[in-house]
Enzyme design. Sequence first.
Site, PDB file in Angstrom:
ATOM      1  N   CYS A 108     -42.492 -39.662 -11.274  1.00  0.00           N
ATOM      2  CA  CYS A 108     -41.314 -40.690 -11.403  1.00  0.00           C
ATOM      3  C   CYS A 108     -41.119 -41.369 -12.451  1.00  0.00           C
ATOM      4  O   CYS A 108     -39.968 -42.077 -12.419  1.00  0.00           O
ATOM      5  CB  CYS A 108     -41.879 -41.580 -10.243  1.00  0.00           C
ATOM      6  SG  CYS A 108     -42.164 -40.903  -8.460  1.00  0.00           S
ATOM      7  N   HIS A 242     -38.310 -48.859 -10.664  1.00  0.00           N
ATOM      8  CA  HIS A 242     -38.679 -47.793  -9.848  1.00  0.00           C
ATOM      9  C   HIS A 242     -38.472 -47.840  -8.318  1.00  0.00           C
ATOM     10  O   HIS A 242     -39.151 -48.936  -7.876  1.00  0.00           O
ATOM     11  CB  HIS A 242     -39.958 -46.986 -10.162  1.00  0.00           C
ATOM     12  CG  HIS A 242     -40.213 -45.772  -9.285  1.00  0.00           C
ATOM     13  ND1 HIS A 242     -39.138 -44.850  -9.151  1.00  0.00           N
ATOM     14  CD2 HIS A 242     -41.220 -45.388  -8.785  1.00  0.00           C
ATOM     15  CE1 HIS A 242     -39.711 -43.935  -8.199  1.00  0.00           C
ATOM     16  NE2 HIS A 242     -40.982 -44.147  -8.280  1.00  0.00           N
ATOM     17  N   ASN A 272     -37.469 -43.296  -2.011  1.00  0.00           N
ATOM     18  CA  ASN A 272     -38.046 -42.828  -3.277  1.00  0.00           C
ATOM     19  C   ASN A 272     -37.715 -41.734  -3.775  1.00  0.00           C
ATOM     20  O   ASN A 272     -38.201 -40.685  -3.479  1.00  0.00           O
ATOM     21  CB  ASN A 272     -39.519 -43.249  -3.229  1.00  0.00           C
ATOM     22  CG  ASN A 272     -40.298 -42.865  -4.797  1.00  0.00           C
ATOM     23  OD1 ASN A 272     -39.539 -42.348  -5.542  1.00  0.00           O
ATOM     24  ND2 ASN A 272     -41.724 -43.032  -4.931  1.00  0.00           N
TER      25      ASN A 272
HETATM   26  O1  UT7 Z   1     -43.370 -43.013  -6.992  1.00  0.00           O
HETATM   27  C1  UT7 Z   1     -44.847 -43.429  -6.436  1.00  0.00           C
HETATM   28  C2  UT7 Z   1     -44.944 -43.062  -5.056  1.00  0.00           C
HETATM   29  N1  UT7 Z   1     -45.833 -43.793  -4.293  1.00  0.00           N
HETATM   30  C3  UT7 Z   1     -46.045 -44.978  -4.038  1.00  0.00           C
HETATM   31  O2  UT7 Z   1     -45.272 -45.865  -4.537  1.00  0.00           O
HETATM   32  C4  UT7 Z   1     -46.736 -45.501  -2.892  1.00  0.00           C
HETATM   33  C5  UT7 Z   1     -47.463 -46.920  -3.039  1.00  0.00           C
HETATM   34  N2  UT7 Z   1     -47.922 -47.180  -1.724  1.00  0.00           N
HETATM   35  C6  UT7 Z   1     -47.293 -47.641  -0.644  1.00  0.00           C
HETATM   36  O3  UT7 Z   1     -46.085 -47.742  -0.873  1.00  0.00           O
HETATM   37  C7  UT7 Z   1     -47.860 -48.045   0.527  1.00  0.00           C
HETATM   38  O4  UT7 Z   1     -49.435 -48.054   0.283  1.00  0.00           O
HETATM   39  C8  UT7 Z   1     -47.631 -47.326   1.863  1.00  0.00           C
HETATM   40  C9  UT7 Z   1     -46.323 -47.524   2.266  1.00  0.00           C
HETATM   41  C10 UT7 Z   1     -47.722 -45.553   1.332  1.00  0.00           C
HETATM   42  C11 UT7 Z   1     -48.769 -47.495   2.822  1.00  0.00           C
HETATM   43  O5  UT7 Z   1     -48.456 -48.811   3.190  1.00  0.00           O
HETATM   44  P1  UT7 Z   1     -49.835 -49.861   3.255  1.00  0.00           P
HETATM   45  O6  UT7 Z   1     -49.421 -51.238   3.616  1.00  0.00           O
HETATM   46  O7  UT7 Z   1     -50.644 -49.665   1.989  1.00  0.00           O
HETATM   47  O8  UT7 Z   1     -50.483 -49.290   4.669  1.00  0.00           O
HETATM   48  P2  UT7 Z   1     -51.910 -48.358   4.822  1.00  0.00           P
HETATM   49  O9  UT7 Z   1     -51.952 -47.342   3.712  1.00  0.00           O
HETATM   50  O10 UT7 Z   1     -53.038 -49.323   4.485  1.00  0.00           O
HETATM   51  O11 UT7 Z   1     -52.192 -47.998   6.159  1.00  0.00           O
HETATM   52  C12 UT7 Z   1     -51.852 -49.151   7.236  1.00  0.00           C
HETATM   53  C13 UT7 Z   1     -51.923 -48.472   8.471  1.00  0.00           C
HETATM   54  C14 UT7 Z   1     -52.936 -47.329   8.607  1.00  0.00           C
HETATM   55  O12 UT7 Z   1     -53.276 -47.464   9.991  1.00  0.00           O
HETATM   56  P3  UT7 Z   1     -54.705 -48.067  10.425  1.00  0.00           P
HETATM   57  O13 UT7 Z   1     -55.767 -47.188   9.496  1.00  0.00           O
HETATM   58  O14 UT7 Z   1     -54.793 -49.504   9.934  1.00  0.00           O
HETATM   59  O15 UT7 Z   1     -55.110 -47.837  11.880  1.00  0.00           O
HETATM   60  C15 UT7 Z   1     -52.009 -46.029   8.666  1.00  0.00           C
HETATM   61  O16 UT7 Z   1     -52.463 -45.130   9.241  1.00  0.00           O
HETATM   62  O17 UT7 Z   1     -50.732 -48.030   8.828  1.00  0.00           O
HETATM   63  C16 UT7 Z   1     -50.995 -46.666   9.170  1.00  0.00           C
HETATM   64  N3  UT7 Z   1     -49.690 -45.946   8.778  1.00  0.00           N
HETATM   65  C17 UT7 Z   1     -48.661 -45.757   9.456  1.00  0.00           C
HETATM   66  N4  UT7 Z   1     -48.130 -46.203  10.524  1.00  0.00           N
HETATM   67  C18 UT7 Z   1     -46.855 -45.916  11.004  1.00  0.00           C
HETATM   68  C19 UT7 Z   1     -49.387 -45.305   7.481  1.00  0.00           C
HETATM   69  N5  UT7 Z   1     -48.250 -44.653   7.480  1.00  0.00           N
HETATM   70  C20 UT7 Z   1     -47.557 -44.764   8.647  1.00  0.00           C
HETATM   71  C21 UT7 Z   1     -46.425 -44.729   9.253  1.00  0.00           C
HETATM   72  N6  UT7 Z   1     -46.077 -45.314  10.495  1.00  0.00           N
HETATM   73  N7  UT7 Z   1     -45.604 -44.080   8.378  1.00  0.00           N
END
Ligand code: UT7
Length: 320
Positions: A108, A242, A272
């Site tokens: 990215c 970004h 993104n």
């Molecule tokens: O260009 C570089 C690209 N990448 C990035 O920039 C990614 C950077 N990271 C992020 O943007 C965030 O970490 C995410 C948006 C990917 C995830 O958000 P988060 O607040 O860090 O959530 P998490 O991974 O800690 O997950 C929290 C919960 C989990 O469930 P449990 O284990 O608490 O029951 C996930 O399974 O949210 C769940 N979850 C979802 N729920 C509904 C993960 N994705 C989803 C979804 N819809 N799409």
Amino acid sequence: MKIIGTGSALPQKEISNDMLAGFLETSDSWITTRTGIHTRRLLSTETLRELATKAAQAALASSGLQASEIDYLICSNVANSYVSPSLGSILLGTLGCVCPTFDLNGACAGLVYSLDIADSFLKTGRARNILVVAAEQPSRFCNWHDRATSVLFGDGAAAMVVTEGKGFRDFRLTGVPHTDVMYYKRSLEPTPFDRVEERTTPLVMEGREVFRIAVESCINDVDVLLQRNGLTGADIDKYLLHQANMRIIECIREHLEQPREKFPTNIQKYGNTSSASVGILIDELSRAGELKDGQTLMISTFGGGFVTAAAILDWSAIQY
Ligand code: UT7
């Protein structure tokens, strides 16, 4: 080096969060709250080549240069249908350019990596007018069964024509070996000699870790660039970051203690779009007259690897 033309192009097909919730266990409220994304554009009937060509033609038109006057084409791309020829080579044909070209994969951060190389080429006299294109289709390497990654991305292309002149003041590029937090693995052809089975693995990402590294490294890049150029956060008119997650942008903004108006975003509409993201943002702001002559801009990007690329530039208005 200065930017004398910009362009961007997005696929026609708009996909809402509710549409994703139709086949993934997710919801509009989760995606909106955790990422800031409402919709994204995904390639369906068009090709990445067509999108990249459209963005590049718009950049050329605004620069006032002909395709024949471009003497280098640098193309930022993570993946497209061809490994070889490069997307840059394919674009030479669609644009009518005859010049050296190569693809650069800086994830990215690839657009700013490309601009940094363009700057060196101009400084050493290797080229006079360079076309930089960032064209990405992350939708084709996402795992569409993985709700934690597929909801984040969109496809898109951006382009810039750069030439000698006052504009970019400084770049900062970094790389640290965190290859395990975000990767996409493509299979290679089997051979009679190598028995290791190759399998394609669509995008794998440890979201929380990427988030942490992204915030930390972008803040570091911005701070280093400000200090090295004798500036404070308040001296920057716009921060063009970004577009990966609204909360990442907000963390950087809070660290800098600068007002929200200085942090324009389009992640709400496009998600993104990988290395095209800041290029699309710059093109849209520039065309809307929101980048004013003489404004000082900070660009900061990050991507899988883990790599970062940031730059400070003084903007010269472009006539469209
Ligand atoms: O260009 C570089 C690209 N990448 C990035 O920039 C990614 C950077 N990271 C992020 O943007 C965030 O970490 C995410 C948006 C990917 C995830 O958000 P988060 O607040 O860090 O959530 P998490 O991974 O800690 O997950 C929290 C919960 C989990 O469930 P449990 O284990 O608490 O029951 C996930 O399974 O949210 C769940 N979850 C979802 N729920 C509904 C993960 N994705 C989803 C979804 N819809 N799409």
